[in-house]
Design a protein around this motif. Structure first.
Motif, short mmCIF file in Angstrom:
data_model
loop_
_atom_site.label_atom_id
_atom_site.label_comp_id
_atom_site.label_asym_id
_atom_site.label_seq_id
_atom_site.Cartn_x
_atom_site.Cartn_y
_atom_site.Cartn_z
N GLU A 72 -124.49 2.37 60.80
CA GLU A 72 -123.74 1.97 59.61
C GLU A 72 -124.67 1.19 58.68
O GLU A 72 -125.53 0.44 59.14
CB GLU A 72 -122.55 1.09 59.99
N VAL A 73 -124.49 1.38 57.37
CA VAL A 73 -125.25 0.60 56.40
C VAL A 73 -124.30 0.00 55.38
O VAL A 73 -123.23 0.56 55.08
CB VAL A 73 -126.32 1.45 55.67
N GLY A 74 -124.67 -1.16 54.84
CA GLY A 74 -123.86 -1.81 53.84
C GLY A 74 -123.90 -1.08 52.50
O GLY A 74 -124.77 -0.25 52.25
N SER A 75 -122.98 -1.46 51.63
CA SER A 75 -122.81 -0.75 50.36
C SER A 75 -124.00 -0.89 49.42
O SER A 75 -124.20 -0.05 48.54
CB SER A 75 -121.55 -1.27 49.65
N SER A 128 -129.29 -5.94 74.36
CA SER A 128 -127.89 -5.77 73.98
C SER A 128 -127.66 -4.37 73.42
O SER A 128 -128.62 -3.64 73.15
CB SER A 128 -127.49 -6.82 72.94
N ASP A 129 -126.39 -4.04 73.22
CA ASP A 129 -126.06 -2.65 72.86
C ASP A 129 -126.14 -2.36 71.37
O ASP A 129 -126.27 -1.20 70.98
CB ASP A 129 -124.68 -2.27 73.41
N LEU A 130 -126.06 -3.38 70.53
CA LEU A 130 -126.11 -3.12 69.09
C LEU A 130 -126.71 -4.30 68.35
O LEU A 130 -126.71 -5.44 68.84
CB LEU A 130 -124.72 -2.78 68.55
N MET A 131 -127.23 -4.02 67.16
CA MET A 131 -127.83 -5.04 66.28
C MET A 131 -127.27 -4.88 64.88
O MET A 131 -126.96 -3.77 64.44
CB MET A 131 -129.35 -4.89 66.22
N VAL A 132 -127.17 -6.00 64.20
CA VAL A 132 -126.86 -6.01 62.77
C VAL A 132 -127.88 -6.92 62.11
O VAL A 132 -128.02 -8.09 62.49
CB VAL A 132 -125.43 -6.54 62.49
N ALA A 133 -128.61 -6.39 61.13
CA ALA A 133 -129.66 -7.17 60.49
C ALA A 133 -129.77 -6.83 59.02
O ALA A 133 -129.46 -5.70 58.60
CB ALA A 133 -131.00 -6.91 61.18
N ASP A 134 -130.20 -7.80 58.23
CA ASP A 134 -130.50 -7.58 56.83
C ASP A 134 -131.55 -6.48 56.70
O ASP A 134 -132.56 -6.48 57.42
CB ASP A 134 -131.01 -8.90 56.23
N GLU A 135 -131.33 -5.56 55.76
CA GLU A 135 -132.24 -4.42 55.64
C GLU A 135 -133.68 -4.84 55.37
O GLU A 135 -134.62 -4.12 55.68
CB GLU A 135 -131.78 -3.46 54.54
N ASN A 136 -133.86 -6.03 54.79
CA ASN A 136 -135.21 -6.50 54.49
C ASN A 136 -135.99 -6.91 55.74
O ASN A 136 -137.19 -7.16 55.66
CB ASN A 136 -135.14 -7.67 53.51
N PHE A 137 -135.31 -6.96 56.88
CA PHE A 137 -135.97 -7.32 58.14
C PHE A 137 -135.87 -6.19 59.17
O PHE A 137 -135.95 -6.42 60.37
CB PHE A 137 -135.39 -8.64 58.66
N VAL A 138 -135.71 -4.99 58.64
CA VAL A 138 -135.66 -3.78 59.46
C VAL A 138 -136.83 -2.89 59.05
O VAL A 138 -137.15 -2.78 57.86
CB VAL A 138 -134.32 -3.03 59.24
N GLU A 159 -119.76 -8.51 61.02
CA GLU A 159 -119.51 -7.23 60.36
C GLU A 159 -120.73 -6.84 59.53
O GLU A 159 -121.51 -7.70 59.10
CB GLU A 159 -118.28 -7.34 59.45
N THR A 160 -120.88 -5.55 59.31
CA THR A 160 -122.00 -5.07 58.51
C THR A 160 -121.81 -5.47 57.06
O THR A 160 -120.91 -4.96 56.38
CB THR A 160 -122.13 -3.54 58.62
N GLY A 161 -122.63 -6.41 56.59
CA GLY A 161 -122.54 -6.86 55.20
C GLY A 161 -123.13 -5.86 54.24
O GLY A 161 -123.72 -4.84 54.64
N GLU A 162 -123.02 -6.17 52.96
CA GLU A 162 -123.43 -5.20 51.95
C GLU A 162 -124.93 -4.90 51.98
O GLU A 162 -125.35 -3.83 51.54
CB GLU A 162 -123.01 -5.69 50.56
#
Length: 363
Positions: A80-83, A141-151, A34-37
């Motif tokens: 989507e972005v975390g809080s 793959s169709d989607l990624m979830v990554a820590d914003e510091n590595f985007v 899930e998209t973490g904060e």
């Protein structure tokens, strides 16, 4: 008993994976967290195909974990972005390169210096365990979830398909050119190999204003090196007369070759205090003659991608100076053929998978 990949996390995902050292890719259902904060989730639109993917798929470096969803030149649109994310918003064009984590501890000199790529706890984008003990899955793959510091943010107006290879091939050559001072106008820099990395080294070096000579074993690459990519000169590494004539004329050389090859001719090309920087990763050790290093106070060094701050700097520089990879856009179902061609160096100069238009989930 290990958790099935499609049940490990709550977000369903789909990609292509290899299940063993054959390296053959096929459709694969798995899951993302899930998209973490502090996370950024994005729809993957394009993913570059790196020579590292070949090594990892076949476990040639000895640490691959299966199943492997390759891909570390990933670009797409934020969904989507975390809080607690403050760098990105929904709709932004973003990318993820070779790493998705590091310790980020203030006591870690590498992380403190924005060199997360050299952190002992750096987490690769695919094929290894992350901090939660889950296997990381890459951009085929169709989607990624990554820590914003590595985007990283893709500059407005920069084509997303050509942006993808910058996230590995681009930063891999940009970083050593900058760090070793080979980015000054008037210097003479050699580039060994004219593949995905080599052609980007030529382009960035020319954008810095240096004189560039391509060094290759293939005479048929002379025209494309000079006419297509803008190199100033071309040198046949197996031609003793050419090597002899150019001895002691290079300030630095970026060696992108990942196959076994002799280093002595390259060292001989360097001026005193010159630098030979290795960015290719051969499977087996290369022979390193020491005497020529001593006599000219020459350096043989290495470099691996770049930190996140420098990666953003690199892609902003590329956008400003119109430095774009030469790509061949392919559908996902062509990937196994593309990897066979890549093994034969039959691509000019980087395959990029059109994920957004061709990756379709199977039931």
């Amino acid at each position: 008993m290990a958790t099935q990949p499609e049940l490990e996390h709550p977000i369903k995902a789909f990609g292509w994976a290899a299940r063993d050292t054959s390296g053959v890719l096929s459709p694969f259902n798995f899951s993302r967290r899930e998209t973490g904060e502090k996370d950024v989730a994005f729809k993957v639109l394009y993913c570059g195909v790196c020579h590292s993917d070949l090594h990892m798929l076949k476990n040639e470096w000895g640490f691959s974990l299966y199943p492997i969803v390759p891909g570390h030149e990933i670009v797409g649109i934020v969904t989507e972005v975390g809080s607690k994310v403050n760098k990105f918003k929904v709709g932004d064009k973003v990318g993820v390169g070779c790493m998705v984590g590091s310790c980020r501890n203030d006591e870690c000199e590498n992380c403190a210096d924005h060199l997360e790529n050299y952190c002992p706890q750096m987490v690769l984008t695919y094929g290894v365990k992350d901090t939660s003990d889950s296997i990381t899955y890459g951009g085929y793959s169709d989607l990624m979830v990554a820590d914003e510091n590595f985007v990283v943010r893709i500059p407005e107006g920069f084509p997303l398909d050509t942006a993808a290879p910058l996230l590995c091939a681009g930063i891999t050559v940009y970083s050593p050119l900058r760090y070793y001072g080979l980015d000054k106008p008037g210097l003479h820099v050699g580039v060994v190999g004219l593949g995905g990395l080599g052609h980007m080294a030529v382009k960035f070096a020319k954008a810095f204003g240096v004189k560039v000579t391509v060094i290759s074993t293939s005479p048929d690459k002379k025209e494309e090196a000079i006419q297509r990519l803008g190199a100033d000169n071309f040198l046949m590494s197996r031609d003793h007369d050419q090597i002899q004539a150019a001895t002691g004329t290079f300030d630095g050389i970026i060696d992108t070759v990942s196959a076994l090859h002799p280093l002595l001719p390259l060292i001989s090309l360097l001026k005193s205090h010159g630098k030979l920087v290795m960015v290719g990763a051969p499977e087996k050790p290369l022979e390193l003659p020491i005497f020529p290093l001593i006599m000219g106070r020459k350096t043989v060094a290495g470099s691996s991608i770049g930190g996140m701050k420098e990666t953003q700097e690199m892609i902003d520089f590329a956008a400003k100076h119109d430095v774009k990879p030469e790509i061949e856009l392919i559908p996902i179902h062509y990937i196994n053929t593309a990897l066979e061609r890549l093994l034969k160096a039959d691509v000019k100069y980087r395959f990029v998978i059109d994920i957004g238009n061709t990756l379709k989930p199977t039931t």
